[in-house]
Design a protein around this motif. Structure first.
Motif, PDB file in Angstrom:
ATOM      1  N   HIS A 148       2.410   4.605   6.507  1.00 30.44           N
ATOM      2  CA  HIS A 148       1.869   3.241   6.566  1.00 30.44           C
ATOM      3  C   HIS A 148       2.641   2.510   7.647  1.00 30.44           C
TER       4      HIS A 148
ATOM      5  N   VAL B 192       6.315   9.629   1.773  1.00 29.91           N
ATOM      6  CA  VAL B 192       5.674   8.456   2.377  1.00 29.91           C
ATOM      7  C   VAL B 192       6.656   7.763   3.305  1.00 29.91           C
TER       8      VAL B 192
ATOM      9  N   ASP C  22       0.819  -1.211   0.000  1.00 35.13           N
ATOM     10  CA  ASP C  22       0.000   0.000   0.000  1.00 35.13           C
ATOM     11  C   ASP C  22       0.854   1.263   0.000  1.00 35.13           C
ATOM     12  N   ALA C  23       2.016   1.202   0.652  1.00 35.33           N
ATOM     13  CA  ALA C  23       2.907   2.360   0.650  1.00 35.33           C
ATOM     14  C   ALA C  23       3.420   2.635  -0.760  1.00 35.33           C
TER      15      ALA C  23
ATOM     16  N   TYR D 289       2.345  10.968   4.320  1.00 34.39           N
ATOM     17  CA  TYR D 289       1.649   9.667   4.401  1.00 34.39           C
ATOM     18  C   TYR D 289       2.491   8.689   5.212  1.00 34.39           C
TER      19      TYR D 289
ATOM     20  N   THR E 149       0.663   4.188  -2.764  1.00 35.77           N
ATOM     21  CA  THR E 149       0.507   5.595  -2.382  1.00 35.77           C
ATOM     22  C   THR E 149       1.536   6.459  -3.080  1.00 35.77           C
ATOM     23  N   ARG E 150       2.798   5.996  -3.063  1.00 31.35           N
ATOM     24  CA  ARG E 150       3.852   6.772  -3.724  1.00 31.35           C
ATOM     25  C   ARG E 150       3.599   6.887  -5.220  1.00 31.35           C
TER      26      ARG E 150
ATOM     27  N   ALA F 256      -6.642   7.246   6.886  1.00 30.88           N
ATOM     28  CA  ALA F 256      -6.344   7.248   5.454  1.00 30.88           C
ATOM     29  C   ALA F 256      -7.531   7.661   4.601  1.00 30.88           C
TER      30      ALA F 256
ATOM     31  N   ARG G  73       0.768   6.833  -6.818  1.00 27.28           N
ATOM     32  CA  ARG G  73      -0.338   7.770  -7.052  1.00 27.28           C
ATOM     33  C   ARG G  73       0.147   9.218  -6.921  1.00 27.28           C
TER      34      ARG G  73
ATOM     35  N   GLU H 129      -3.408  16.566  -2.492  1.00 30.88           N
ATOM     36  CA  GLU H 129      -2.774  15.378  -1.909  1.00 30.88           C
ATOM     37  C   GLU H 129      -1.280  15.564  -1.700  1.00 30.88           C
TER      38      GLU H 129
END
Length: 906
Positions: free
Chosen positions: A438, A398, A300-301, A436, A304-305, A473, A307, A431
């Protein structure tokens, strides 16, 4: 040029004011005049000045969170303090840092020609700057002292010893001998002399040297009474460190740290919210907990990066988001080797090895790498402990924490790496304004609380700021197209209990509260609102000694819930507020001081040349300057250091005028006009007041201060005149329904609350922001505070959609109206359900009829009357002439305006 942020300007102003008062009134009176007030539970007090460690040496601290630009601020502080405290534009400063890594970084920042810290020094000193490590100080000659600013960067360990012969800085060094010729008896008295221990440690010294002033680096510093800057000052609070500083006899000590010690003299405190308002840091920290395993956190990290990199392509400036992995030590499950294998494996994340850098004690793959270079391929960094001190990459967005939060001592340092905002500028993609995290967590761990604790204890956040800084989140999801996000339900609250409750959950609360036993007590899961009834059960069901801990936890969760529920957090926009304008040469212009001063014909030559309140009296070894009633004492030792006795044969009248021009330059006064007026002032002081040119040059800093005050006085008179002339022509910006070219807008994330209301019994439902600025529920006598009663009435009124407690003296972030002397900031601003805005200025009984209040009422009603019914203004008091209380005054104002609107419609 890299400009100072507002909070940095305010920090410097606080230092300037303190050092001015120090010279006028002395150490403790200056502190009483300038130190901030503390507040808790409606009570305010001032912490007394602590002189235990350094005695008469003035030592103050500026508390500034991680990411606030401490080095840049300190570079400006050197020049400010030199002028304000020492009357010199060529100060000597000793800049102490906690480690060699930070020392190298600071030396580079202060030396590199284009670095913001170097340009900050050059702004004051031009090319007259010498930045030295200790080893370089021998290249500084006597001719440099008093001509160039000399900044010596060192670690405090270089000076920290019990026995001075153990450090080279205290040793006799012939290279410094030229600096100690022709000393006065007073100067020699302050300096270390050669002792028997020196003879034993340095064989080339002989018995004839005993008692002689020691030509040492430390003595050189003592001789010139340096300004001492202590970076990361919380690392230097030992008795030995204090003895070291005291021995150097500095002019002052300025500490800079995010987490000052309890005995630090904190003169100014910068909150994390101030950094966010200035786009220095990314907030909130969007947190996702991963109890299902580390591989889910890694996946998920990375997503996120990825995105964020897609969004970064839409920015005008280059950004390549970087993900920091914090792996476990060698005896852990997810070591560097295991994580790296998973990242590059075809069965894992399939990343390219060239995109990954490993930064540990053994592997230094970041050395020499410029992550901001568009050609750099690195998108992932793996570390275990804190990254190398001084490592700074605002592209880090992140954090993926694979260590157990309870055992990791470095998470706050790595977290700090992802907080800095690229280019210290607002980002177009919302954003990209957030960080962020995780984090791998167990069932019983509460990562949000642990992160909040790290923010408070190690990074300089206030408790309420830390609670607001961490968001679940899902809050990062974009708003739906074409409308506001519906008001969400309160977030699930998780409250750690030191012990299991002694009572069962009542039947009517079983849908809201779940108790889960843990090894250390219990965890209460609260679904829905943290109501008074829920709080009462949690407090009464546990032992009395734990109640304050539980209460603090409940308040933290309430703050976190408020952060999610507030209109500003949900993307709701506050209605624009039109500014008062004037028709200026056929164009509308907001009524600002500049416009009013022009209307009032601001002209330096409109009054006779004078500088009232400025006098100088020579008194033997010192001279005194009276400045508007404040006596400032100047020691002639400073004059000797700066060779001021020689000025009579070198400085000319034009030299002094040109120097004053640089010090007193004004945005609204042309340089030619200012030079002409300054020359007239200098000649008036000589011809009419009897001051010699030498005396004026020696007193040039207070002279500049007196001149700035005189210019301000003349401008203020012009503003007052322009205000009275133009008040009948003030109007709110027209066509409110179509255009808000001249309107103020509350920014969703920039609200400078200080100190905030967040622990009172009444729970406000409609405040636009998660916290409320400076609102006390009760007065010292326990009765309800008047402004609180007004705020509660607005919050409960059905016609109010949402409201803001307006922050005074924040012209960028608050709504203001002009007066004849300044701007005034009404206490409350409301958006009504019908689209109109209501502004309320509340005045207590002693102030409701004074001149200031009458003027504010007049301006507010002028704003209302010119708005065509779109704006309402209420000057509220505890009880008006008709006997109506605050609630009734609000109701009457809304009713009258509703009737007036209907009449205009008909």
């Amino acid at each position: 040029m890299f400009k100072l942020k507002d909070y940095q300007e305010q920090s410097l102003t606080a230092l300037d004011n303190y050092f001015r008062q120090l010279r006028i009134n002395g150490l403790n009176p200056a502190w009483q005049q300038c130190a901030p007030l503390q507040e808790k539970q409606g009570q305010t007090w001032q912490v007394p000045y602590n002189s235990e460690a350094l005695g008469d040496i003035p030592a103050v601290c500026v508390r500034i969170p991680t990411g606030g630009g401490k080095t840049f601020l300190a570079a400006h502080a050197v020049a400010h303090t030199g002028k304000t405290l020492l009357d010199t534009d060529a100060p000597v400063a000793l800049w102490l840092v906690p480690s060699d890594a930070i020392r190298s970084q600071t030396l580079a920042a202060l030396s590199a020609p284009r670095h913001p810290c170097r340009t900050a020094l050059a702004e004051y000193f031009g090319e007259r700057i010498r930045v030295c490590a200790l080893d370089d100080l021998t290249t500084v000659g006597p001719q440099d002292v008093g001509q160039s600013a000399i900044i010596v960067v060192a670690t405090i360990q270089s000076f920290n010893v019990k026995e001075k012969t153990q450090r080279n800085v205290y040793s006799f060094d012939e290279n410094f001998a030229r600096h100690f010729q022709g000393l006065t008896p007073q100067q020699e008295e302050r300096l270390d002399k050669v002792t028997e221990a020196d003879l034993a440690a340095q064989p080339y010294l002989t018995a004839s040297d005993l008692g002689r002033v020691k030509s040492s680096l430390a003595n050189w510093l003592t001789l010139h009474k340096p300004i001492v800057i202590v970076d990361e000052a919380h690392n230097n609070r030992t008795d030995q460190a204090f003895r070291t500083l005291k021995n150097l006899q500095p002019a002052c000590v300025i500490e800079l740290t995010a987490t000052p010690a309890d005995n630090s003299n904190v003169l100014y405190h910068v909150g994390a919210s101030a950094l966010q308002r200035e786009d220095m840091i990314k907030l909130p920290i969007v947190l996702m907990e991963h109890p299902t395993g580390w591989k889910d956190a890694v996946r998920d990290a990375i997503l996120t990066r990825d995105r964020l990199e897609t969004l970064a392509a839409k920015e005008t400036e280059f950004i390549r988001p970087v993900l920091l992995f914090q792996a476990e030590p060698k005896n852990g499950e997810v070591t560097v080797e295991k994580l790296l294998e998973h990242l590059v494996s075809p069965d894992g994340e399939k990343l390219e090895r060239k995109q990954i850098a490993v930064a540990t004690g053994d592997q230094k793959e970041l050395d020499g790498i410029v992550l901001a270079d568009p050609l750099c391929p690195i998108r992932y960094v793996i570390t275990v402990e804190a990254l190398k001190e001084g490592w700074d990459c605002p592209f880090a967005y992140v954090l993926c924490g694979l260590q157990d939060m309870k055992s990791s001592k470095d998470v706050e340092q790595i977290l700090g790496r992802v907080l800095r905002m690229p280019y210290a500028k607002a980002r177009q993609q919302i954003e990209l304004s957030k960080a962020y995290a995780h984090m791998v967590s167990s069932v019983t761990a509460r990562v949000a609380d642990q992160l909040a604790d790290r923010l408070v204890n190690n990074m300089g956040f206030e408790a309420y700021e830390a609670a607001l800084a961490i968001a679940p989140a899902q809050t990062a999801l974009p708003l739906p197209q074409g409308g506001e996000q519906p008001r969400p339900k309160p977030a699930e609250a998780v409250i750690s209990l030191p012990a299991a409750p002694t009572q069962a959950v009542p039947e009517d609360l079983k849908q809201s509260i779940e108790i889960r036993p843990t090894t250390g007590g219990a965890t209460a899961i609260v679904r829905g609102e943290l109501s008074e009834k829920v709080e009462e059960f949690l407090l009464t069901a546990c032992n009395a000694k734990h109640q304050q801990t539980i209460k603090d936890s409940i308040e933290r969760e309430r703050t976190r819930q408020a952060a999610l529920l507030a209109p500003s957090a949900r993307g709701v926009r506050f209605a624009p507020l039109p500014q008062l304008c004037l028709d200026w040469d056929g164009e509308l212009q907001p009524v600002e001081k500049r416009i009013l001063s022009e209307l009032g014909k601001f002209d330096l030559f409109s009054e006779p040349i004078a500088l009232a309140g400025f006098t100088i009296r020579e008194r033997g070894t010192a001279f005194e300057i009276d400045l508007d009633g404040g006596k400032v004492v100047y020691e002639l030792a400073n004059a000797e250091q700066l060779h001021l006795n020689e000025i009579a044969t070198h400085a000319t009248e034009n030299d002094l005028v040109r120097w004053l021009d640089r010090e007193c330059r004004q945005k609204d006064v042309g340089q030619a006009v200012l030079l002409k007026w300054l020359l007239a002032v200098v000649r008036h002081l000589q011809a009419d007041r009897g001051f010699s040119l030498t005396a004026l040059v020696r007193a040039k800093y207070p002279l500049a201060e007196a001149i700035r005050r005189e210019i301000d006085r003349r401008r203020d008179n012009a503003v007052a005149s322009g205000f009275q002339k133009s008040l009948p022509g003030f109007l709110a910006a027209p066509q409110l329904e179509d255009s808000f070219s001249y309107a103020f807008n509350f920014h969703p994330t920039h609200y400078p609350a200080r100190p905030p209301y967040y622990s009172g019994r009444y729970r406000f439902k409609k405040h636009y922001y998660p916290v409320i600025h400076d609102l006390r529920e009760k007065r010292a006598d326990g009765t309800p505070a008047e402004e609180f009663v007004c705020a509660r009435a607005l919050d409960m009124h059905p016609a109010v959609k949402h409201w803001v407690r307006n922050v005074e003296k924040e012209d960028r972030f608050s709504f203001w109206l002009p007066t004849s002397t300044d701007y005034f900031y009404p206490d409350f601003v409301c958006e009504l359900t019908d689209g109109r805005v209501l502004v309320v200025e509340y005045k207590g009984e002693p102030y409701k009829t004074n001149d200031d209040s009458r003027e504010k009422s007049q301006v507010g009603h002028q704003w209302e009357n010119s708005s065509n019914g779109k704006c309402l203004f209420l000057f509220a008091v505890q009880q008006d002439e008709q006997g109506r209380n605050v609630e009734q005054q609000i109701e009457h104002a809304l009713l009258d305006c509703n009737l007036a609107t209907k009449e205009r419609t008909v």
